[in-house]
Each structure stands twice: as C-alpha cells, then as structure tokens.
Design a protein around this motif. Structure first.
Motif, PDB file in Angstrom:
ATOM      1  N   UNK A   1       0.776  -1.234   0.000  1.00  0.00           N
ATOM      2  CA  UNK A   1       0.000   0.000   0.000  1.00  0.00           C
ATOM      3  C   UNK A   1       0.805   1.280   0.000  1.00  0.00           C
ATOM      4  N   UNK A   2       2.134   1.177  -0.188  1.00  0.00           N
ATOM      5  CA  UNK A   2       2.963   2.387  -0.142  1.00  0.00           C
ATOM      6  C   UNK A   2       2.686   3.324  -1.316  1.00  0.00           C
ATOM      7  N   UNK A   3       2.217   2.744  -2.426  1.00  0.00           N
ATOM      8  CA  UNK A   3       1.917   3.589  -3.595  1.00  0.00           C
ATOM      9  C   UNK A   3       2.689   3.180  -4.845  1.00  0.00           C
ATOM     10  N   UNK A   4       3.132   1.924  -4.895  1.00  0.00           N
ATOM     11  CA  UNK A   4       3.924   1.454  -6.041  1.00  0.00           C
ATOM     12  C   UNK A   4       3.111   1.500  -7.341  1.00  0.00           C
TER      13      UNK A   4
ATOM     14  N   UNK B   1     -20.511   1.070   3.524  1.00  0.00           N
ATOM     15  CA  UNK B   1     -19.588  -0.064   3.429  1.00  0.00           C
ATOM     16  C   UNK B   1     -18.182   0.347   3.873  1.00  0.00           C
ATOM     17  N   UNK B   2     -17.749   1.521   3.418  1.00  0.00           N
ATOM     18  CA  UNK B   2     -16.419   2.009   3.802  1.00  0.00           C
ATOM     19  C   UNK B   2     -16.341   2.200   5.320  1.00  0.00           C
ATOM     20  N   UNK B   3     -17.397   2.745   5.904  1.00  0.00           N
ATOM     21  CA  UNK B   3     -17.400   2.939   7.367  1.00  0.00           C
ATOM     22  C   UNK B   3     -17.284   1.586   8.070  1.00  0.00           C
ATOM     23  N   UNK B   4     -17.997   0.591   7.547  1.00  0.00           N
ATOM     24  CA  UNK B   4     -17.931  -0.741   8.157  1.00  0.00           C
ATOM     25  C   UNK B   4     -16.538  -1.347   7.981  1.00  0.00           C
ATOM     26  N   UNK B   5     -15.960  -1.144   6.800  1.00  0.00           N
ATOM     27  CA  UNK B   5     -14.611  -1.695   6.565  1.00  0.00           C
ATOM     28  C   UNK B   5     -13.605  -1.089   7.540  1.00  0.00           C
ATOM     29  N   UNK B   6     -13.766   0.203   7.817  1.00  0.00           N
ATOM     30  CA  UNK B   6     -12.837   0.849   8.769  1.00  0.00           C
ATOM     31  C   UNK B   6     -12.879   0.143  10.114  1.00  0.00           C
ATOM     32  N   UNK B   7     -14.094  -0.198  10.551  1.00  0.00           N
ATOM     33  CA  UNK B   7     -14.215  -0.888  11.841  1.00  0.00           C
ATOM     34  C   UNK B   7     -13.563  -2.278  11.774  1.00  0.00           C
ATOM     35  N   UNK B   8     -13.820  -2.968  10.677  1.00  0.00           N
ATOM     36  CA  UNK B   8     -13.270  -4.329  10.539  1.00  0.00           C
ATOM     37  C   UNK B   8     -11.738  -4.281  10.529  1.00  0.00           C
ATOM     38  N   UNK B   9     -11.193  -3.315   9.797  1.00  0.00           N
ATOM     39  CA  UNK B   9      -9.734  -3.182   9.690  1.00  0.00           C
ATOM     40  C   UNK B   9      -9.125  -2.880  11.061  1.00  0.00           C
TER      41      UNK B   9
ATOM     42  N   UNK C   1      -6.854  -5.563  12.856  1.00  0.00           N
ATOM     43  CA  UNK C   1      -5.513  -5.107  12.490  1.00  0.00           C
ATOM     44  C   UNK C   1      -5.123  -5.547  11.070  1.00  0.00           C
ATOM     45  N   UNK C   2      -6.055  -5.362  10.132  1.00  0.00           N
ATOM     46  CA  UNK C   2      -5.800  -5.716   8.729  1.00  0.00           C
ATOM     47  C   UNK C   2      -4.786  -4.716   8.163  1.00  0.00           C
ATOM     48  N   UNK C   3      -3.774  -5.231   7.470  1.00  0.00           N
ATOM     49  CA  UNK C   3      -2.742  -4.339   6.927  1.00  0.00           C
ATOM     50  C   UNK C   3      -3.146  -3.738   5.589  1.00  0.00           C
TER      51      UNK C   3
ATOM     52  N   UNK D   1      -7.752  -0.074   0.618  1.00  0.00           N
ATOM     53  CA  UNK D   1      -7.566   0.304   2.022  1.00  0.00           C
ATOM     54  C   UNK D   1      -6.135   0.022   2.455  1.00  0.00           C
ATOM     55  N   UNK D   2      -5.516   1.014   3.069  1.00  0.00           N
ATOM     56  CA  UNK D   2      -4.196   0.861   3.689  1.00  0.00           C
ATOM     57  C   UNK D   2      -4.386   1.317   5.127  1.00  0.00           C
ATOM     58  N   UNK D   3      -4.400   0.371   6.050  1.00  0.00           N
ATOM     59  CA  UNK D   3      -4.752   0.733   7.419  1.00  0.00           C
ATOM     60  C   UNK D   3      -6.128   1.383   7.416  1.00  0.00           C
ATOM     61  N   UNK D   4      -6.241   2.503   8.103  1.00  0.00           N
ATOM     62  CA  UNK D   4      -7.543   3.175   8.229  1.00  0.00           C
ATOM     63  C   UNK D   4      -7.875   4.072   7.044  1.00  0.00           C
ATOM     64  N   UNK D   5      -6.954   4.210   6.096  1.00  0.00           N
ATOM     65  CA  UNK D   5      -7.226   5.076   4.942  1.00  0.00           C
ATOM     66  C   UNK D   5      -7.837   4.270   3.816  1.00  0.00           C
TER      67      UNK D   5
END
Ligand SMILES: Nc1nc2c(ncn2[C@@H]2O[C@H](COP(=O)(O)OP(=O)(O)OP(=O)(O)O)[C@@H](O)[C@H]2O)c(=O)[nH]1
Length: 357
Positions: free
Chosen positions: A16-19, A272-280, A284-286, A305-309
C-alpha cells in the motif's frame, strides 16, 4: 548502441505504499518509451494488474504487462521470474525499459541477485531499485517495533527475530534501494516529513538518494535512468534473512496471511467504507483491496484500504463477459481471524444493501 543492455527498474516498498500509483503515473508520462511491466502481488486477486490495465493509458497495452502470480517474487525467482525475463527478452519487439513491481512483502535482494544469472546478465542491467515508502505510515509509527501483538508473539517464540516482520521488511527494502521515494507527502507537514527522511537515511551507512512525492507523481527522468547496475552491488546490501540464513533461519512469508472474500453487491458504498474501517481496526488488517459491484452502476468500484485510509473510485465498466461481483483481498499478520473477517465483510455488504433500501 546495438548490444546495449536493457535497463530494468525494480520498484519495491511495503503493502500500500503507492507502487502501482507511481507506475501508473510513470506510464502516463512515458513519452514514447516502450516499457514492459512485470507485476508481482501478494494475494490471489491480481488487483494491481487490473488497476493498471483499467487505467486507459496509451503506453499500457495488456501485452506489455506480465503478472507473476505464483507467490512472492523473492521466493519464486528461479521458477517464475527468470523464465519470464527470458521470454520477454526473446520477444521480437524488445522493450526500451523493464519495470518490475515487487509484492509489498518481497525482499528485493534475491530478485536483484537474479540479474547475475548468465542468461540475464548479458542482456539486462538493474537501472536502479526504487523503494516507495508510505511516509504517513512511517510517521505514525507503523513500522516501529512497539506493536503490542508482535511483542507478545515474540515473547511466546524466542526463535523470532528481535524485530517485527513489518520493521524488518521496512529496513530490508531500504537497504536494497538506490533511491527512496517518501510517498504520501500530501498527508504530512514539513517537520514530520523531515523526521521520516532522517529515519530512512539512518537505515543505511552509504549515501542514499531520498526524495518525496505525492501520489507517486515524479518526472519519469527522475525514476528511470539511475544507471546504478545494482546487481553488481547487491551482495553488500544484505537483508535480515540473508544475515540470519547464515545461522540457519529460513526465509518465508509465514508472518503474513492473505485471503479473498467474495461478498454481495454494495448498495451503499459510504456505509460499506465505514464498516470496513471498523473491521480493519478490529482485526488489524494491513491491506484490503479489490472490486465491488454496486447495484444500478455499470462501473466497477475499486476499493483500496491501507490501514484506516480507504479510497474508492469507479474505474471502468464491467466487461461484457464479466459478472459484476464483489471480491476483496485481505492481507494481515499470520493468525488474523479469517472466519470473523469474512463474516464481517459479508455482513457489511448485506447491511449496506438494507441501509440503501
Ligand atoms: N493520500 C495519498 N494516497 C496515496 C498516495 N499514493 C497512493 N495513495 C493511495 O494509497 C493506496 C495504495 O496505493 P497503491 O499504489 O495501490 O499501493 P501499492 O504499493 O501498489 O500496494 P500493494 O501492491 O498492495 O503493495 C491507494 O488507495 C492510493 O490511491 C499519496 O501520495 N497520497
């Protein structure tokens, strides 16, 4: 020059660094150069290749993109990478430049060393290893070793190295670099960016070119044409694994797991994005990325998704032969609760449907 070696740039950097973003930008500004891309990804979904093919950039014909899908490139060098390179070099229409995107979990060292193989070294040289860093994640301490879960893991298993898997990869990818790109500079102020720069420069005891970028936007002349011949120096840039291997440690990617979740259509992308944030956060999904079907939309929704972003955007219409579907790859540390994550993602798509009705 008739027998000039083809330059190859290795683009590495953590999940997720941006490659892919940087490569996409590079292709859009290739200025007539014929660039062949070799892409390797951790996880079974082939999102990076899809994102690049879906970008509509003229210099990015599907023919010039080769995806290596049989595991992480640093472990499959002999079986996967070398034959791919050989095939590329046998093509009638040889590329001007080869760009290799490693998986976010790859150690660049074995890949670069493969350029010394007899079949390859006479025809190709490593123009440079460019390591892309998520500067915001580094500033947030994501790669520092004070991660509670990892400390507990190490305490339970004293054969583990003293550092976390994230920290080791961070260091190994920098050690291999000819140039480091501190990406996501848009998310940091000057002082924090400077602190990350000092951290990165402190990882190696040789002069290292460190530049910054937002969304990987850099002139192609900055990225290509370093002329480093890194294959000749890689022996002096040993990874943790190589250093430990001498006393018996095997390298593998057992520290990380990935799986694909297939779920229903997403009627309410924001929900969905709000829910994914909670799941991540809960698990601790990377890294989580993939495509979603959105009812009533002819386009597919890309989720990154990269962490909470989390970024979402519609990239292209579903193809005629494609069934719109939701498929997301999830990457995290070994031992993450796959069943719970799958159930939560599926519930989130279902909730989003109900919310929208
Ligand atoms: N704010 C911000 N977001 C960025 C920047 N560069 C990339 N991103 C976002 O970060 C996410 C990951 O970017 P990718 O280019 O897919 O990262 P990657 O290194 O190819 O990821 P993997 O192949 O999974 O390791 C995407 O949502 C990008 O839009 C940046 O400079 N700033």
């Amino acid at each position: 020059m008739l027998n000039a070696k083809i330059p190859a740039t290795v683009i590495t950097g953590f999940l997720g660094a941006g490659k892919t973003t940087m490569i996409r930008n590079m292709l859009a500004n290739a200025g007539g150069r014929r660039i062949a891309l070799i892409i390797n990804e951790f996880g079974d979904l082939g999102v990076d290749g899809e994102v690049l093919k879906g970008c509509g950039v003229e210099n990015c014909s599907e023919d010039d993109i080769v995806e290596l899908t049989n595991g992480c490139i640093c472990c499959t060098v002999a079986d996967d990478f070398v034959p791919t390179m050989t095939a590329l070099l046998e093509r009638e229409n040889r590329p001007d430049h080869i760009v290799i995107e490693t998986s976010g979990l790859a150690l660049p060292q074995p890949l670069v060393a493969a350029f010394n193989w007899p079949d390859i070294r006479t025809q190709v040289t490593v123009d440079g290893v460019v390591t892309v860093i998520d500067a915001a994640a580094v500033a947030d301490g994501r790669f520092a070793s004070d991660h509670d879960a990892l400390d507990a893991q190490r305490a339970a298993d004293d054969s583990l190295d003293h550092e976390s898997p994230l920290e080791e990869l961070f260091e190994d990818q920098i050690r291999a670099a000819d140039m480091v790109v501190l990406n996501k500079a848009d998310l940091l102020d000057e002082a924090r960016l400077e602190a990350v720069r000092a951290n990165v420069a402190g990882q190696v005891d040789r002069p290292l070119k460190v530049i910054h970028a937002s969304h990987g936007e850099l002139p192609i002349e900055v990225l290509l044409g370093l002329g480093a011949a890194t294959e000749e120096q890689i022996g002096a840039r040993k990874s943790h694994h190589e250093l430990h291997h001498e006393d018996g440690h095997e390298h593998d990617h057992d520290d990380f797991d990935s799986f694909v979740v297939a779920a229903g259509a997403v009627a309410d992308p924001d929900g969905f994005v709000a829910a994914l944030k909670r799941i991540i956060a809960d698990h601790d999904v990377l890294r989580l990325k993939g495509f979603c079907a959105v009812p009533g939309k002819p386009m597919r929704l890309v989720v990154q998704a990269v962490g909470q972003r989390i970024d979402t955007y519609f990239d292209r219409p579903w193809g005629a032969g494609e069934q719109p579907s939701t498929r997301l790859v999830v990457i995290g540390l070994h031992g993450m609760d796959r069943a719970a994550i799958e159930a939560a993602v599926r519930a989130a798509t279902a909730e989003a449907v109900i919310a929208a009705e």
